[in-house]
Design a protein around this motif. Structure first.
Motif, PDB file in Angstrom:
ATOM      1  N   LEU A 173      64.736-108.338 -86.855  1.00 48.17           N
ATOM      2  CA  LEU A 173      65.863-106.737 -87.240  1.00 48.17           C
ATOM      3  C   LEU A 173      65.194-106.770 -88.543  1.00 48.17           C
ATOM      4  CD1 LEU A 173      68.091-105.430 -87.628  1.00 48.17           C
ATOM      5  CD2 LEU A 173      68.835-107.252 -88.481  1.00 48.17           C
ATOM      6  N   ALA A 174      64.699-107.162 -89.575  1.00 47.06           N
ATOM      7  CA  ALA A 174      64.557-106.790 -90.781  1.00 47.06           C
ATOM      8  C   ALA A 174      62.924-106.006 -90.726  1.00 47.06           C
ATOM      9  CB  ALA A 174      64.349-107.338 -91.947  1.00 47.06           C
ATOM     10  N   ALA A 175      62.169-106.096 -90.137  1.00 45.41           N
ATOM     11  CA  ALA A 175      60.890-105.432 -90.101  1.00 45.41           C
ATOM     12  C   ALA A 175      61.027-105.047 -89.233  1.00 45.41           C
ATOM     13  CB  ALA A 175      60.279-106.323 -89.413  1.00 45.41           C
ATOM     14  N   PRO A 176      61.062-104.369 -87.795  1.00 46.07           N
ATOM     15  CA  PRO A 176      61.899-103.164 -87.781  1.00 46.07           C
ATOM     16  C   PRO A 176      62.553-102.077 -88.439  1.00 46.07           C
ATOM     17  CG  PRO A 176      62.419-104.705 -85.789  1.00 46.07           C
ATOM     18  CD  PRO A 176      62.199-104.898 -87.217  1.00 46.07           C
ATOM     19  N   MET A 177      63.286-102.462 -89.211  1.00 47.61           N
ATOM     20  CA  MET A 177      64.311-101.534 -89.860  1.00 47.61           C
ATOM     21  C   MET A 177      63.612-101.229 -90.852  1.00 47.61           C
ATOM     22  SD  MET A 177      68.107-103.290 -90.647  1.00 47.61           S
ATOM     23  CE  MET A 177      68.683-102.525 -91.871  1.00 47.61           C
ATOM     24  N   LEU A 178      63.255-101.883 -91.634  1.00 50.53           N
ATOM     25  CA  LEU A 178      62.201-101.581 -92.576  1.00 50.53           C
ATOM     26  C   LEU A 178      60.585-100.439 -91.772  1.00 50.53           C
ATOM     27  CD1 LEU A 178      61.990-104.987 -94.873  1.00 50.53           C
ATOM     28  CD2 LEU A 178      63.162-102.580 -94.829  1.00 50.53           C
ATOM     29  N   LEU A 179      60.135-101.240 -90.746  1.00 52.47           N
ATOM     30  CA  LEU A 179      59.204-100.027 -89.951  1.00 52.47           C
ATOM     31  C   LEU A 179      59.856 -98.674 -90.135  1.00 52.47           C
ATOM     32  CD1 LEU A 179      57.386-102.811 -87.768  1.00 52.47           C
ATOM     33  CD2 LEU A 179      56.415-101.505 -89.779  1.00 52.47           C
ATOM     34  N   THR A 180      60.276 -98.459 -89.361  1.00 48.05           N
ATOM     35  CA  THR A 180      61.473 -97.483 -89.192  1.00 48.05           C
ATOM     36  C   THR A 180      61.800 -96.322 -90.601  1.00 48.05           C
ATOM     37  OG1 THR A 180      62.330 -98.301 -86.963  1.00 48.05           O
ATOM     38  CG2 THR A 180      63.571 -96.199 -87.928  1.00 48.05           C
ATOM     39  N   ALA A 181      62.154 -97.630 -91.391  1.00 46.65           N
ATOM     40  CA  ALA A 181      62.291 -96.448 -92.319  1.00 46.65           C
ATOM     41  C   ALA A 181      60.750 -95.762 -93.156  1.00 46.65           C
ATOM     42  CB  ALA A 181      63.696 -96.826 -93.823  1.00 46.65           C
ATOM     43  N   ALA A 182      60.029 -96.583 -92.893  1.00 45.57           N
ATOM     44  CA  ALA A 182      58.540 -96.496 -93.877  1.00 45.57           C
ATOM     45  C   ALA A 182      58.611 -94.672 -92.935  1.00 45.57           C
ATOM     46  CB  ALA A 182      57.628 -97.324 -94.495  1.00 45.57           C
ATOM     47  N   PHE A 183      58.482 -95.206 -91.853  1.00 47.60           N
ATOM     48  CA  PHE A 183      57.753 -93.997 -91.250  1.00 47.60           C
ATOM     49  C   PHE A 183      58.791 -93.076 -91.017  1.00 47.60           C
ATOM     50  CE2 PHE A 183      58.605 -92.055 -86.693  1.00 47.60           C
ATOM     51  CZ  PHE A 183      56.763 -91.999 -86.140  1.00 47.60           C
ATOM     52  N   ILE A 184      59.865 -92.997 -91.187  1.00 52.35           N
ATOM     53  CA  ILE A 184      60.930 -91.806 -90.739  1.00 52.35           C
ATOM     54  C   ILE A 184      59.950 -91.482 -92.619  1.00 52.35           C
ATOM     55  CG2 ILE A 184      62.897 -90.207 -91.729  1.00 52.35           C
ATOM     56  CD1 ILE A 184      63.805 -92.735 -89.234  1.00 52.35           C
ATOM     57  N   ASP A 185      60.380 -92.302 -93.530  1.00 52.97           N
ATOM     58  CA  ASP A 185      60.219 -91.136 -94.643  1.00 52.97           C
ATOM     59  C   ASP A 185      58.984 -90.434 -94.695  1.00 52.97           C
ATOM     60  OD1 ASP A 185      60.326 -91.717 -97.871  1.00 52.97           O
ATOM     61  OD2 ASP A 185      58.756 -92.374 -97.703  1.00 52.97           O
ATOM     62  N   ARG A 186      57.274 -91.144 -94.492  1.00 49.95           N
ATOM     63  CA  ARG A 186      55.856 -90.701 -94.541  1.00 49.95           C
ATOM     64  C   ARG A 186      55.795 -89.822 -93.558  1.00 49.95           C
ATOM     65  NH1 ARG A 186      57.139 -95.069 -96.611  1.00 49.95           N
ATOM     66  NH2 ARG A 186      56.101 -96.282 -98.315  1.00 49.95           N
ATOM     67  N   THR A 187      56.468 -89.198 -92.451  1.00 51.32           N
ATOM     68  CA  THR A 187      56.244 -88.704 -91.579  1.00 51.32           C
ATOM     69  C   THR A 187      57.628 -87.458 -91.554  1.00 51.32           C
ATOM     70  OG1 THR A 187      57.826 -89.143 -89.895  1.00 51.32           O
ATOM     71  CG2 THR A 187      55.502 -89.949 -89.423  1.00 51.32           C
ATOM     72  N   ALA A 188      58.214 -87.300 -92.726  1.00 50.54           N
ATOM     73  CA  ALA A 188      59.016 -86.541 -93.265  1.00 50.54           C
ATOM     74  C   ALA A 188      58.334 -84.735 -93.001  1.00 50.54           C
ATOM     75  CB  ALA A 188      59.915 -86.867 -94.163  1.00 50.54           C
ATOM     76  N   ASP A 189      57.378 -84.437 -93.919  1.00 52.04           N
ATOM     77  CA  ASP A 189      56.993 -83.146 -93.609  1.00 52.04           C
ATOM     78  C   ASP A 189      55.680 -83.180 -92.944  1.00 52.04           C
ATOM     79  OD1 ASP A 189      57.979 -83.611 -96.657  1.00 52.04           O
ATOM     80  OD2 ASP A 189      56.397 -83.981 -96.752  1.00 52.04           O
ATOM     81  N   LEU A 190      55.973 -83.558 -91.420  1.00 54.92           N
ATOM     82  CA  LEU A 190      54.813 -82.948 -90.412  1.00 54.92           C
ATOM     83  C   LEU A 190      55.910 -82.438 -89.524  1.00 54.92           C
ATOM     84  CD1 LEU A 190      52.980 -86.838 -90.028  1.00 54.92           C
ATOM     85  CD2 LEU A 190      52.228 -84.175 -91.088  1.00 54.92           C
ATOM     86  N   SER A 191      55.526 -81.383 -89.458  1.00 58.92           N
ATOM     87  CA  SER A 191      56.545 -80.586 -88.126  1.00 58.92           C
ATOM     88  C   SER A 191      55.894 -81.023 -86.864  1.00 58.92           C
ATOM     89  CB  SER A 191      56.027 -79.154 -87.981  1.00 58.92           C
ATOM     90  OG  SER A 191      56.964 -78.765 -89.199  1.00 58.92           O
ATOM     91  N   ILE A 192      56.241 -81.977 -86.108  1.00 60.77           N
ATOM     92  CA  ILE A 192      55.751 -82.978 -85.172  1.00 60.77           C
ATOM     93  C   ILE A 192      56.783 -83.321 -84.258  1.00 60.77           C
ATOM     94  CG2 ILE A 192      53.398 -82.532 -86.233  1.00 60.77           C
ATOM     95  CD1 ILE A 192      54.040 -85.724 -86.251  1.00 60.77           C
ATOM     96  N   ASP A 193      56.463 -83.580 -83.525  1.00 60.04           N
ATOM     97  CA  ASP A 193      56.828 -84.822 -82.352  1.00 60.04           C
ATOM     98  C   ASP A 193      57.131 -85.973 -82.724  1.00 60.04           C
ATOM     99  OD1 ASP A 193      59.040 -85.856 -80.281  1.00 60.04           O
ATOM    100  OD2 ASP A 193      56.963 -86.127 -78.612  1.00 60.04           O
ATOM    101  N   ARG A 194      58.699 -86.588 -83.592  1.00 62.98           N
ATOM    102  CA  ARG A 194      58.227 -87.982 -83.883  1.00 62.98           C
ATOM    103  C   ARG A 194      59.288 -89.205 -83.009  1.00 62.98           C
ATOM    104  NH1 ARG A 194      60.073 -87.354 -89.912  1.00 62.98           N
ATOM    105  NH2 ARG A 194      61.534 -85.699 -89.049  1.00 62.98           N
ATOM    106  N   ARG A 195      58.818 -90.311 -82.489  1.00 61.59           N
ATOM    107  CA  ARG A 195      59.315 -91.153 -82.304  1.00 61.59           C
ATOM    108  C   ARG A 195      59.127 -92.587 -82.174  1.00 61.59           C
ATOM    109  NH1 ARG A 195      59.662 -88.149 -76.267  1.00 61.59           N
ATOM    110  NH2 ARG A 195      59.904 -86.209 -76.945  1.00 61.59           N
ATOM    111  N   VAL A 196      60.851 -93.038 -82.272  1.00 66.16           N
ATOM    112  CA  VAL A 196      60.722 -94.235 -82.551  1.00 66.16           C
ATOM    113  C   VAL A 196      61.490 -94.902 -81.336  1.00 66.16           C
ATOM    114  CG1 VAL A 196      61.553 -96.504 -84.017  1.00 66.16           C
ATOM    115  CG2 VAL A 196      60.849 -94.406 -85.226  1.00 66.16           C
ATOM    116  N   LEU A 197      61.020 -95.726 -81.201  1.00 65.90           N
ATOM    117  CA  LEU A 197      61.435 -97.584 -79.593  1.00 65.90           C
ATOM    118  C   LEU A 197      61.814 -98.568 -80.722  1.00 65.90           C
ATOM    119  CD1 LEU A 197      62.564 -98.247 -76.908  1.00 65.90           C
ATOM    120  CD2 LEU A 197      59.611 -98.789 -76.740  1.00 65.90           C
TER     121      LEU A 197
END
Length: 251
Positions: free
Chosen positions: A113-137
């Protein structure tokens, strides 16, 4: 270039995800405690870029640095898709809640739980400026909806992961370029986790006979077959941010 970040690739479903994504035009970042030499050899044979990052997801304090390490290797000029697959998980402890070791409960909370939540949060934050297809599974389970005797930690963490997916998806719907975050239950897959379940004490897990029968009757889905169905759903245009899916319902 498509970039895929996959956790828990040393074996099982995570290994199958990586094998199927070893294709031209993809770059893989595989995160697990131990390296998978077979995957690395396949990547070299196919000429596909695969970077292994040895990391224990029980240690959630280094996850921001882990994502920074990944992002430093991304060519932002050529990237067209970035995807995070939170696959790593543990079924332990398989014991009633009053007999579950504290350390095992905390490990389950961190890994599932904690690791997926934190990885997802970091992923969303660090890709926010990219106008690309972004996905999380996020890899869910039928145990997210159904309680099992002896699976207090597993059921709870998977239910929490589903709710986190729904919350993050709700937040993304209001964004100009939303991250398509979904959770998928892959069915009963023939992995080391299933073997571990079959080796538990029936006093701790009264449903043991049911899972033993799954194996004896050949009812477990091979990891490659499960990974294929999950990836086809995950990479389709039919998904919505925050969606919770069971692969057994997919065509």
């Amino acid at each position: 270039m498509n970039y895929y970040i996959i956790t828990g690739t040393s074996r099982g479903l995570g290994e199958s995800f990586a094998k199927q994504l070893l294709q031209e035009g993809n770059t893989l970042f595989c995160i697990s405690r131990t390296e998978n030499e077979g995957l690395m050899n396949q990547a070299r044979e196919k000429g596909v870029s695969l970077e292994y990052i040895a990391y224990d997801l029980q240690d959630t304090t280094g996850i921001d640095n882990l994502m920074d390490q990944v992002m430093s290797a991304v060519d932002t000029a050529t990237v067209t898709r970035m995807a995070l697959i939170n696959n790593a998980g543990t079924v332990a402890p398989v014991k009633p809640v009053d007999r579950s070791p504290r350390t095992a409960v905390m490990a389950a909370l961190h890994i599932n739980l904690a690791a997926p939540m934190l990885l997802t949060a970091a992923f969303i934050d660090r890709t926010a400026d990219l106008s690309i297809d972004r996905r999380v599974l996020n890899i869910s389970s039928g145990a997210a909806k159904n309680p099992y005797f002896g699976w207090g930690s597993y059921c709870t963490t998977k239910a929490g992961l589903d709710m986190f997916t729904r919350c993050a998806g709700l937040e993304q719907k209001s964004q100009a370029n939303p991250v398509k975050i979904i959770a998928v239950a892959p069915g009963i897959v023939d992995t080391a986790m299933q073997e571990k379940i079959r080796n538990t004490d029936e006093a701790d897990f009264p449903n043991l006979h049911k899972f033993t029968e799954f194996h004896e009757k050949g009812l477990l889905t091979p990891p490659d077959a499960a990974a294929d169905k999950v990836l086809r759903l995950f990479l389709s245009e039919e998904i919505e941010p925050g969606g919770i899916y069971d692969i057994r319902d997919a065509p």
